[in-house]
Write a protein that holds these residues in place. Structure first.
Motif, PDB file in Angstrom:
ATOM      1  N   ASN A 284      35.678 -24.413 -44.005  1.00 17.74           N
ATOM      2  CA  ASN A 284      34.368 -25.572 -43.928  1.00 17.74           C
ATOM      3  C   ASN A 284      33.367 -25.305 -42.662  1.00 17.74           C
ATOM      4  O   ASN A 284      33.655 -25.693 -42.270  1.00 17.74           O
ATOM      5  N   LEU A 285      33.096 -24.052 -42.597  1.00 16.02           N
ATOM      6  CA  LEU A 285      32.033 -23.759 -42.307  1.00 16.02           C
ATOM      7  C   LEU A 285      30.657 -24.393 -42.296  1.00 16.02           C
ATOM      8  O   LEU A 285      30.423 -24.830 -42.873  1.00 16.02           O
ATOM      9  N   SER A 286      29.804 -24.591 -41.199  1.00 13.67           N
ATOM     10  CA  SER A 286      28.821 -25.538 -40.978  1.00 13.67           C
ATOM     11  C   SER A 286      27.566 -24.966 -42.363  1.00 13.67           C
ATOM     12  O   SER A 286      27.882 -23.517 -42.245  1.00 13.67           O
ATOM     13  N   ALA A 287      26.580 -25.244 -42.416  1.00 10.72           N
ATOM     14  CA  ALA A 287      25.407 -25.171 -42.827  1.00 10.72           C
ATOM     15  C   ALA A 287      25.015 -23.776 -42.349  1.00 10.72           C
ATOM     16  O   ALA A 287      24.444 -23.382 -42.746  1.00 10.72           O
ATOM     17  N   GLN A 288      24.975 -24.422 -41.214  1.00 14.45           N
ATOM     18  CA  GLN A 288      24.078 -23.512 -40.243  1.00 14.45           C
ATOM     19  C   GLN A 288      25.099 -22.560 -40.025  1.00 14.45           C
ATOM     20  O   GLN A 288      24.225 -20.623 -40.050  1.00 14.45           O
ATOM     21  N   GLU A 289      25.963 -22.343 -40.384  1.00 16.89           N
ATOM     22  CA  GLU A 289      27.032 -21.504 -39.922  1.00 16.89           C
ATOM     23  C   GLU A 289      26.897 -19.906 -41.176  1.00 16.89           C
ATOM     24  O   GLU A 289      26.703 -18.863 -40.995  1.00 16.89           O
ATOM     25  N   GLU A 290      27.100 -21.054 -42.233  1.00 16.11           N
ATOM     26  CA  GLU A 290      26.714 -20.126 -43.735  1.00 16.11           C
ATOM     27  C   GLU A 290      25.670 -18.751 -43.772  1.00 16.11           C
ATOM     28  O   GLU A 290      25.537 -18.248 -43.841  1.00 16.11           O
ATOM     29  N   ALA A 291      24.510 -20.218 -43.254  1.00 20.24           N
ATOM     30  CA  ALA A 291      23.242 -18.939 -43.464  1.00 20.24           C
ATOM     31  C   ALA A 291      23.461 -17.968 -42.281  1.00 20.24           C
ATOM     32  O   ALA A 291      22.622 -17.040 -42.754  1.00 20.24           O
ATOM     33  N   VAL A 292      23.858 -18.346 -41.557  1.00 20.93           N
ATOM     34  CA  VAL A 292      23.948 -16.701 -40.157  1.00 20.93           C
ATOM     35  C   VAL A 292      24.604 -15.715 -40.606  1.00 20.93           C
ATOM     36  O   VAL A 292      24.074 -14.612 -41.191  1.00 20.93           O
ATOM     37  N   LEU A 293      25.745 -16.374 -41.740  1.00 29.65           N
ATOM     38  CA  LEU A 293      26.814 -15.126 -42.296  1.00 29.65           C
ATOM     39  C   LEU A 293      25.875 -14.259 -43.601  1.00 29.65           C
ATOM     40  O   LEU A 293      26.015 -13.179 -43.854  1.00 29.65           O
ATOM     41  N   PHE A 294      25.257 -15.576 -44.172  1.00 26.32           N
ATOM     42  CA  PHE A 294      24.185 -14.770 -45.689  1.00 26.32           C
ATOM     43  C   PHE A 294      23.212 -14.081 -45.205  1.00 26.32           C
ATOM     44  O   PHE A 294      22.864 -12.725 -45.603  1.00 26.32           O
ATOM     45  N   TYR A 295      22.948 -13.682 -43.906  1.00 21.23           N
ATOM     46  CA  TYR A 295      21.646 -13.086 -43.588  1.00 21.23           C
ATOM     47  C   TYR A 295      22.426 -12.160 -43.359  1.00 21.23           C
ATOM     48  O   TYR A 295      21.659 -10.518 -43.241  1.00 21.23           O
ATOM     49  N   MET A 296      23.305 -11.917 -42.674  1.00 21.59           N
ATOM     50  CA  MET A 296      24.249 -10.776 -42.176  1.00 21.59           C
ATOM     51  C   MET A 296      24.607 -10.261 -42.949  1.00 21.59           C
ATOM     52  O   MET A 296      23.817  -9.059 -43.441  1.00 21.59           O
ATOM     53  N   ARG A 297      25.013 -10.376 -44.082  1.00 25.74           N
ATOM     54  CA  ARG A 297      25.704  -9.859 -45.793  1.00 25.74           C
ATOM     55  C   ARG A 297      24.150  -9.384 -46.311  1.00 25.74           C
ATOM     56  O   ARG A 297      24.792  -8.140 -46.939  1.00 25.74           O
ATOM     57  N   THR A 298      23.042 -10.338 -46.003  1.00 27.83           N
ATOM     58  CA  THR A 298      21.870  -9.106 -47.036  1.00 27.83           C
ATOM     59  C   THR A 298      21.584  -8.079 -46.109  1.00 27.83           C
ATOM     60  O   THR A 298      20.023  -7.718 -47.090  1.00 27.83           O
ATOM     61  N   GLY A 299      21.154  -7.987 -44.692  1.00 30.40           N
ATOM     62  CA  GLY A 299      20.855  -6.598 -44.333  1.00 30.40           C
ATOM     63  C   GLY A 299      20.005  -7.210 -43.635  1.00 30.40           C
ATOM     64  O   GLY A 299      18.629  -6.622 -43.496  1.00 30.40           O
ATOM     65  N   ASP A 300      19.769  -8.930 -43.837  1.00 31.56           N
ATOM     66  CA  ASP A 300      17.951  -9.592 -43.876  1.00 31.56           C
ATOM     67  C   ASP A 300      18.061 -10.302 -41.721  1.00 31.56           C
ATOM     68  O   ASP A 300      18.422 -10.965 -41.621  1.00 31.56           O
ATOM     69  N   LYS A 301      17.427  -8.975 -41.178  1.00 29.75           N
ATOM     70  CA  LYS A 301      17.760  -8.898 -39.316  1.00 29.75           C
ATOM     71  C   LYS A 301      16.486 -10.025 -39.127  1.00 29.75           C
ATOM     72  O   LYS A 301      17.681 -10.914 -38.470  1.00 29.75           O
ATOM     73  N   GLU A 302      15.473 -10.200 -40.212  1.00 31.40           N
ATOM     74  CA  GLU A 302      14.227 -11.140 -39.544  1.00 31.40           C
ATOM     75  C   GLU A 302      14.793 -12.348 -39.556  1.00 31.40           C
ATOM     76  O   GLU A 302      14.697 -13.387 -38.923  1.00 31.40           O
ATOM     77  N   GLY A 303      15.810 -12.743 -40.698  1.00 34.12           N
ATOM     78  CA  GLY A 303      16.037 -14.611 -41.396  1.00 34.12           C
ATOM     79  C   GLY A 303      16.924 -14.616 -40.111  1.00 34.12           C
ATOM     80  O   GLY A 303      16.876 -15.687 -40.258  1.00 34.12           O
ATOM     81  N   LEU A 304      18.061 -12.957 -40.029  1.00 33.02           N
ATOM     82  CA  LEU A 304      19.181 -13.507 -38.878  1.00 33.02           C
ATOM     83  C   LEU A 304      18.712 -14.190 -38.277  1.00 33.02           C
ATOM     84  O   LEU A 304      19.136 -15.424 -37.292  1.00 33.02           O
ATOM     85  N   LEU A 305      17.742 -13.201 -37.247  1.00 31.81           N
ATOM     86  CA  LEU A 305      17.661 -13.582 -35.749  1.00 31.81           C
ATOM     87  C   LEU A 305      16.684 -14.686 -35.933  1.00 31.81           C
ATOM     88  O   LEU A 305      16.731 -16.017 -35.151  1.00 31.81           O
ATOM     89  N   ASP A 306      15.797 -15.772 -37.261  1.00 30.68           N
ATOM     90  CA  ASP A 306      14.784 -16.714 -37.049  1.00 30.68           C
ATOM     91  C   ASP A 306      16.499 -18.040 -37.608  1.00 30.68           C
ATOM     92  O   ASP A 306      16.398 -19.135 -36.678  1.00 30.68           O
ATOM     93  N   GLN A 307      17.446 -17.248 -39.011  1.00 28.23           N
ATOM     94  CA  GLN A 307      18.762 -18.443 -38.321  1.00 28.23           C
ATOM     95  C   GLN A 307      19.335 -18.714 -37.219  1.00 28.23           C
ATOM     96  O   GLN A 307      20.125 -19.681 -37.111  1.00 28.23           O
ATOM     97  N   LEU A 308      19.394 -17.401 -36.449  1.00 24.46           N
ATOM     98  CA  LEU A 308      20.060 -17.941 -34.509  1.00 24.46           C
ATOM     99  C   LEU A 308      19.495 -18.877 -34.275  1.00 24.46           C
ATOM    100  O   LEU A 308      20.235 -19.975 -33.583  1.00 24.46           O
TER     101      LEU A 308
END
Length: 494
Positions: A284-308
């Motif tokens: 039951n994670l929020s959409a924001q939390e799921e997006a953070v984990l997605f960018y971490m798994r895909t190794g997208d640092k720029e995307g992660l920082l933007d999502q944070l």
């Protein structure tokens, strides 16, 4: 204009009706006449008239038998019968068949005009009923879609309303539900005896909810395969669950699969089972939390920082007190731990205790900066682990696939062989090979199938040898891969 046909074995009756009645006044035109029942029936099939005037007694098929055949084929046709005999049995039988009016010869123009007025009134009434029914069906469908969305979002109180819209009878026959999330063209899938499908829009994603009415899911799978074969579409599917209350699980899984499917490939069908999950991460994670984990798994640092940044904005909108903010940020860091552990690394072994660090911070800005540092450190670990483990793990996975391709091997099974989390392994495999796990497996199977077909092996045997449970599924996949059916390929290359 409404089409009119006149059937009578008396020439004078036909010509009189054709010439003496002002048909255009009523929005009608005579499209044909016939002197016997057989010709009358042939004319009906040719012209498909809206209105038929027919004598009862005619050579060949009599008028009542003719009306019976016509109304069985096209019940919306308006039929008027007439006869030179005033027989009650004729009248009773004609009315029972559903004729609009019965007239006794000799027929006068006022009689015809009265009948035409009745026809016009009846057609107008039928049209109003059809429009009302159409509006009701549209409203009911709209209510069904809204109720289905509410069910997927976990609103259990809507179930009674949903059953009313879906239909109590069919609702009682449901044996399983599957949610499909997709991007691309509209879906070319209709309801049938195996399932009923409800299209839903959640505000950002198109969804299809399949309610299965039969145990075999072959038709459901085949429809999705055919869809992805002919359309530029990306599909993510959740797992199939028996209970209606588990619809929300399939919904979240479908969104999860679609997101990773978009990342792994531009089009095609990605199953939730194909990308895997982490049992230690809550559902039951929020959409924001799921997006953070997605960018971490895909190794997208720029995307992660933007999502944070978006995550912090989301936290601000919730207007939480400092203790709750601390708890939320700490939760996200621990979720990040689990993603790092998917790569085989374990931060806790380094003597790292974030709960102690965050309690020493006093302002929201300090907590935000701290969060960014932790997440940057973790994504750097993930990307470093990828460089170290990628080639070795993928080569081991390829060897396992090539020696077990004739079995029903899953992503989870192969990930276990290389000692990795399925979600992380699926991303690593795509990054190294350039194909998703399922597409690599399919490619290898098809290449082996081509060799076997060239050797003259039976198509049904080849289907089993390369790991397909049904010939139809194998045939469709083979045709999509090679551009021709297995039989055609065998003839051309045997």
């Amino acid at each position: 204009m409404l089409k009119v046909a006149i059937y009578d074995d008396e020439f004078i009756v036909i010509e009189g009706l054709r010439k003496m009645v002002d048909w255009s006044k009523y929005g009608m035109e005579v499209v044909g006449t016939a002197k016997d029942g057989n010709s009358a029936l042939e004319l009906f099939y040719t012209e498909r008239p809206d209105i038929i005037f027919t004598d009862i007694r005619m050579p060949g098929i009599d008028g009542l038998e003719l009306v019976s055949k016509i109304l069985k084929e096209a019940p919306e046709t308006k039929c008027i019968v007439f006869s030179g005999f005033n027989e009650f049995e004729y009248v009773k039988k004609a009315l029972k068949l559903g004729v609009l009016d019965y007239m006794q010869k000799p027929i006068t123009i006022p009689m015809i005009e009265e009948a035409l007025q009745k026809i016009v009134f009846q057609i107008k009434k039928d049209k109003e009923v059809t429009e009302l029914r159409s509006r009701w069906d549209e409203n009911r469908q709209e209510l069904l879609e809204k109720a289905t969305l509410e069910l997927m979002l976990g609103n259990k109180e809507i179930e009674a309303k949903w059953r009313e819209c879906f239909g109590e009878g069919e609702a009682g026959q449901i044996i399983g539900t599957t949610v499909i999330a997709y991007s691309g063209k509209s879906f070319p899938i209709d309801n049938n005896d195996d399932y009923k499908v409800v299209p839903v829009w959640n505000g950002s994603t198109h969804l299809l909810v399949f309610f299965h009415l039969k145990e075999k899911l072959e038709l459901f799978s085949n429809q999705l395969i055919i869809w992805t074969e002919h359309e530029e579409v990306t599909i993510g599917s959740g797992q199939t669950y028996e209970r209606l209350t588990d619809l929300t699980k399939s919904y979240r899984e479908a969104l999860h699969a679609l997101r990773y499917g978009r990342f792994l490939d531009s089009k095609g069908w990605t199953r939730f089972e194909d990308v895997g999950t982490n049992d230690k991460i809550p559902e039951n994670l929020s959409a924001q939390e799921e997006a953070v984990l997605f960018y971490m798994r895909t190794g997208d640092k720029e995307g992660l920082l933007d999502q944070l940044t978006k995550y912090i904005q989301w936290i601000d909108l919730k207007k939480l007190n400092p203790d709750i903010i601390e708890s939320e940020l700490l939760k996200l860091v621990y979720l990040g731990f689990e993603v790092v552990k998917e790569t085989g690394e374990d931060i806790k072994q380094l003597g790292y205790y974030p709960q102690k660090e965050i309690r020493e911070l006093t302002t929201k800005d300090e907590m935000t900066e701290w969060l960014f540092r932790q997440m940057e450190m973790m994504i750097d670990l993930i990307n470093g682990s990828k460089k170290t483990n990628k080639h070795k793990a993928v080569e081991k996975a390829k060897k396992y696939i090539e020696s077990h391709y004739n079995q029903d091997i899953t992503l989870q099974e192969v990930a276990m062989v290389v000692d990795m989390n399925p979600n992380y392994f699926s991303l690593l495999f795509k990054e190294e090979i350039g194909l998703t796990y399922i597409k690599y497996l399919t490619k290898y199977r098809m290449e082996q199938a081509k060799i076997m077909l060239k050797e003259g092996r039976k198509i049904s045997d080849v289907s089993e040898e390369v790991g397909y449970l049904t010939y139809r599924h194998f045939s469709e996949v083979f045709k999509k891969y090679t551009g021709m059916a297995p039989k055609q390929y065998k003839i051309q290359n045997g």
